[in-house]
Enzyme design. Structure first.
Site, mmCIF file in Angstrom:
data_model
loop_
_atom_site.group_PDB
_atom_site.id
_atom_site.type_symbol
_atom_site.label_atom_id
_atom_site.label_comp_id
_atom_site.label_asym_id
_atom_site.label_seq_id
_atom_site.Cartn_x
_atom_site.Cartn_y
_atom_site.Cartn_z
ATOM 1 N N GLU A 180 -8.360 1.435 -14.794
ATOM 2 C CA GLU A 180 -7.453 0.655 -13.964
ATOM 3 C C GLU A 180 -7.897 -0.018 -12.753
ATOM 4 O O GLU A 180 -7.562 -1.134 -12.207
ATOM 5 C CB GLU A 180 -6.317 1.640 -13.893
ATOM 6 C CG GLU A 180 -5.024 1.237 -12.918
ATOM 7 C CD GLU A 180 -4.106 1.898 -12.819
ATOM 8 O OE1 GLU A 180 -3.801 2.818 -13.857
ATOM 9 O OE2 GLU A 180 -3.495 2.209 -11.557
ATOM 10 N N ARG A 199 0.316 -2.280 -15.820
ATOM 11 C CA ARG A 199 -0.721 -2.422 -15.017
ATOM 12 C C ARG A 199 -1.502 -3.894 -15.114
ATOM 13 O O ARG A 199 -2.799 -4.049 -15.246
ATOM 14 C CB ARG A 199 -1.684 -1.556 -15.166
ATOM 15 C CG ARG A 199 -1.021 0.024 -14.733
ATOM 16 C CD ARG A 199 -0.689 0.010 -13.239
ATOM 17 N NE ARG A 199 -0.073 1.328 -12.947
ATOM 18 C CZ ARG A 199 1.108 1.567 -13.577
ATOM 19 N NH1 ARG A 199 2.244 0.771 -13.879
ATOM 20 N NH2 ARG A 199 1.621 2.744 -13.093
ATOM 21 N N SER A 216 -4.820 6.755 -10.285
ATOM 22 C CA SER A 216 -5.464 6.987 -11.702
ATOM 23 C C SER A 216 -6.579 5.812 -11.875
ATOM 24 O O SER A 216 -6.658 4.625 -11.660
ATOM 25 C CB SER A 216 -4.119 6.467 -12.435
ATOM 26 O OG SER A 216 -3.092 7.006 -12.049
HETATM 27 C C1 LIG Z 1 -3.896 7.951 -4.042
HETATM 28 C C2 LIG Z 1 -3.624 6.499 -4.762
HETATM 29 C C3 LIG Z 1 -2.113 6.469 -5.402
HETATM 30 C C4 LIG Z 1 -2.020 5.383 -6.187
HETATM 31 N N1 LIG Z 1 -0.857 5.269 -7.131
HETATM 32 C C5 LIG Z 1 -0.525 4.308 -7.573
HETATM 33 C C6 LIG Z 1 0.617 4.273 -8.336
HETATM 34 O O1 LIG Z 1 1.512 5.119 -8.478
HETATM 35 N N2 LIG Z 1 1.020 3.014 -9.021
HETATM 36 C C7 LIG Z 1 0.126 1.784 -9.144
HETATM 37 O O2 LIG Z 1 0.408 1.089 -9.902
HETATM 38 N N3 LIG Z 1 -1.236 2.030 -8.433
HETATM 39 C C8 LIG Z 1 -1.375 3.243 -7.667
HETATM 40 N N4 LIG Z 1 -2.422 3.179 -6.917
HETATM 41 C C9 LIG Z 1 -3.530 1.950 -7.028
HETATM 42 C C10 LIG Z 1 -3.345 0.966 -5.759
HETATM 43 O O3 LIG Z 1 -2.675 1.655 -4.590
HETATM 44 C C11 LIG Z 1 -2.530 -0.267 -6.079
HETATM 45 O O4 LIG Z 1 -3.325 -0.788 -7.036
HETATM 46 C C12 LIG Z 1 -2.526 -1.165 -4.830
HETATM 47 O O5 LIG Z 1 -1.487 -2.300 -5.442
HETATM 48 C C13 LIG Z 1 -3.724 -1.781 -4.612
HETATM 49 O O6 LIG Z 1 -3.518 -2.379 -3.314
HETATM 50 P P1 LIG Z 1 -4.681 -3.108 -2.177
HETATM 51 O O7 LIG Z 1 -4.208 -3.813 -1.309
HETATM 52 O O8 LIG Z 1 -5.406 -1.787 -1.921
HETATM 53 O O9 LIG Z 1 -5.767 -3.777 -3.177
HETATM 54 P P2 LIG Z 1 -7.422 -3.935 -3.099
HETATM 55 O O10 LIG Z 1 -7.742 -2.475 -3.684
HETATM 56 O O11 LIG Z 1 -7.686 -4.292 -1.759
HETATM 57 O O12 LIG Z 1 -7.497 -5.083 -4.174
HETATM 58 C C14 LIG Z 1 -7.125 -4.946 -5.693
HETATM 59 C C15 LIG Z 1 -7.558 -6.000 -6.379
HETATM 60 O O13 LIG Z 1 -6.720 -6.989 -6.144
HETATM 61 C C16 LIG Z 1 -7.297 -8.217 -5.477
HETATM 62 N N5 LIG Z 1 -6.354 -8.532 -4.407
HETATM 63 C C17 LIG Z 1 -6.150 -8.002 -3.234
HETATM 64 N N6 LIG Z 1 -5.263 -8.455 -2.308
HETATM 65 C C18 LIG Z 1 -5.146 -9.701 -3.016
HETATM 66 C C19 LIG Z 1 -4.724 -11.164 -2.753
HETATM 67 N N7 LIG Z 1 -3.755 -11.267 -1.521
HETATM 68 N N8 LIG Z 1 -4.876 -12.280 -3.373
HETATM 69 C C20 LIG Z 1 -5.601 -12.127 -4.533
HETATM 70 N N9 LIG Z 1 -6.183 -11.031 -5.008
HETATM 71 C C21 LIG Z 1 -6.161 -9.854 -4.130
HETATM 72 C C22 LIG Z 1 -8.697 -7.746 -5.128
HETATM 73 O O14 LIG Z 1 -9.488 -8.672 -5.137
HETATM 74 C C23 LIG Z 1 -8.986 -6.747 -6.153
HETATM 75 O O15 LIG Z 1 -9.400 -7.332 -7.227
HETATM 76 C C24 LIG Z 1 -2.971 4.368 -6.145
HETATM 77 C C25 LIG Z 1 -4.153 4.672 -5.439
HETATM 78 C C26 LIG Z 1 -4.512 5.711 -4.644
HETATM 79 C C27 LIG Z 1 -5.702 5.477 -3.714
#
Ligand SMILES: Cc1cc2nc3c(=O)[nH]c(=O)nc-3n(C[C@H](O)[C@H](O)[C@H](O)COP(=O)(O)OP(=O)(O)OC[C@H]3O[C@@H](n4cnc5c(N)ncnc54)[C@H](O)[C@@H]3O)c2cc1C
Length: 340
Positions: free
Chosen positions: A336, A166, A240
């Site tokens: 995380e 992570r 998580s």
């Molecule tokens: C129900 C649920 C289950 C999940 N299960 C998992 C799992 O099994 N495994 C796992 O690893 N994660 C899991 N996650 C966490 C999440 O889905 C991941 O971390 C995902 O990659 C976040 O993507 P996002 O686009 O929503 O990021 P955001 O929440 O929008 O951003 C996360 C971070 O990344 C930065 N960011 C986003 N896009 C960019 C970009 N293009 N360039 C630079 N920085 C950027 C943001 O500024 C922020 O700091 C889960 C979340 C939920 C709600």
């Protein structure tokens, strides 16, 4: 490409926290992003900028006193292929699960265990997303990112990203410095199935597919996740909240003497990864609720917003959880979720 002021972010974070961005805009290309950065610097003095994907790994604890830029660069294209692999480039604003479905439909193997993870492509390398024995580093080829200060486009290879559990270079030395524009994945023409997780094996037994293939594995993962994880559309959460902590083998044996049921997995480096959910549950937090902030009744690792919890209350609860785990087990939990 309109910049809006005092913009509500409740719809843009899966915790469903009601906060406002001082400025907000979307961009669908690198040119639009560059124009926004230039204009924004002219307009404001504090230069605070947040690139937002699906908002599924973020906890807003207050209004955002800067500009939030929602990444909407879309598109999925095959860019190269050789005897064993297909190279697929996806825009950072593409939904992660849509990308996995594209791979499944076209028989590109490697992403099937990562089905149904919320969020977008651009955030997937940020924390090297992973589930059921696979991480994106296993299928990652390269990415392009815009340096936000000097506006250079930089290509990052697998080694450059320094992926860990992570973790990546974008959470450490390059934190807040780049906007990821697109990611190229290297998928397999000759699949190597990873069904080592017990839950996948069990679900495949239930499904009884005609043959073991990436379609069957992704369906098993989708079924498990749909049953196990709270749907953010129903109850606000970001999956998580904490990472599973790593301790030495010696420390693990000491804890095991006192807590014979402690859950841990030995890693290649001989350290032991503990199940953070188990530690939290032992401290009595599972199902805890204070006003609208809580700890999920089935998944202690998932902090939740039951309705209108301010992000600060969820953050404070996470601090209390960290402290009780530290007091009871002398283990430090690391978040995380990104706290904003
Ligand atoms: C129900 C649920 C289950 C999940 N299960 C998992 C799992 O099994 N495994 C796992 O690893 N994660 C899991 N996650 C966490 C999440 O889905 C991941 O971390 C995902 O990659 C976040 O993507 P996002 O686009 O929503 O990021 P955001 O929440 O929008 O951003 C996360 C971070 O990344 C930065 N960011 C986003 N896009 C960019 C970009 N293009 N360039 C630079 N920085 C950027 C943001 O500024 C922020 O700091 C889960 C979340 C939920 C709600």
């Amino acid at each position: 490409m309109q910049v809006q002021q005092n913009y509500p972010l409740k719809k843009y974070n899966t915790f469903g926290i009601e906060v406002y961005a001082k400025y907000f805009s979307k961009f669908s290309s690198i040119e639009e992003l560059e124009a926004l950065i230039i204009n924004y610097k002219l307009q404001t003095t504090n230069h605070k900028l947040l690139i937002l994907g699906g908002g599924s790994n973020i906890l807003f604890t207050k209004n955002y006193d800067g500009i939030v830029l929602k990444n909407a660069i879309s598109g999925i294209h095959t860019v190269h292929e050789d005897e064993d692999h297909i190279y697929v480039k996806a825009g950072a604003g593409t939904n992660w699960h849509q990308f996995v479905l594209h791979c499944i439909k076209n028989n590109f193997a490697g992403a099937e265990n990562l089905a149904l993870i919320p969020g977008n492509i651009g955030a997937s390398p940020m924390q090297n997303i992973g589930a059921y024995g696979v991480e994106i580093k296993d299928i990652f080829h390269s990415l392009e990112a815009l340096h936000l200060m000097d506006k250079r486009v930089v290509n990052f290879t697998l080694n450059d990203c320094e992926f860990g559990y992570r973790d990546s270079v974008f959470k450490k030395k390059y934190k807040d410095q780049f906007a990821i524009l697109n990611v190229t994945f290297r998928l397999n023409k000759k699949p190597q199935y990873n069904i080592s997780y017990g839950a996948i094996k069990e679900e495949l037994e239930n499904l009884q597919p005609m043959e073991l293939n990436i379609q069957a594995i992704s369906q098993a993962v989708i079924n498990i996740r749909s049953n196990k994880l709270p749907d953010p559309n129903i109850i606000g959460n970001a999956g998580s909240f904490f990472k599973n902590p790593e301790i030495s083998e010696h420390e693990f044996h000491e804890l095991k003497r006192i807590y014979p049921h402690i859950v841990g997995y030995t890693l290649n480096n001989a350290n032991v990864k503990l199940a953070a959910g188990w530690l939290i549950e032992q401290c009595g937090w599972k199902g805890f609720r204070r006003r609208d902030a809580g700890c999920h009744a089935d998944q202690a690792l998932v902090l939740v917003n039951y309705g209108n919890a301010p992000g600060k209350e969820i953050y404070d609860l996470s601090n209390e959880i960290k402290q009780t785990v530290k007091d009871k087990f002398d283990v430090e939990l690391e978040r995380e979720v990104n706290i904003i």
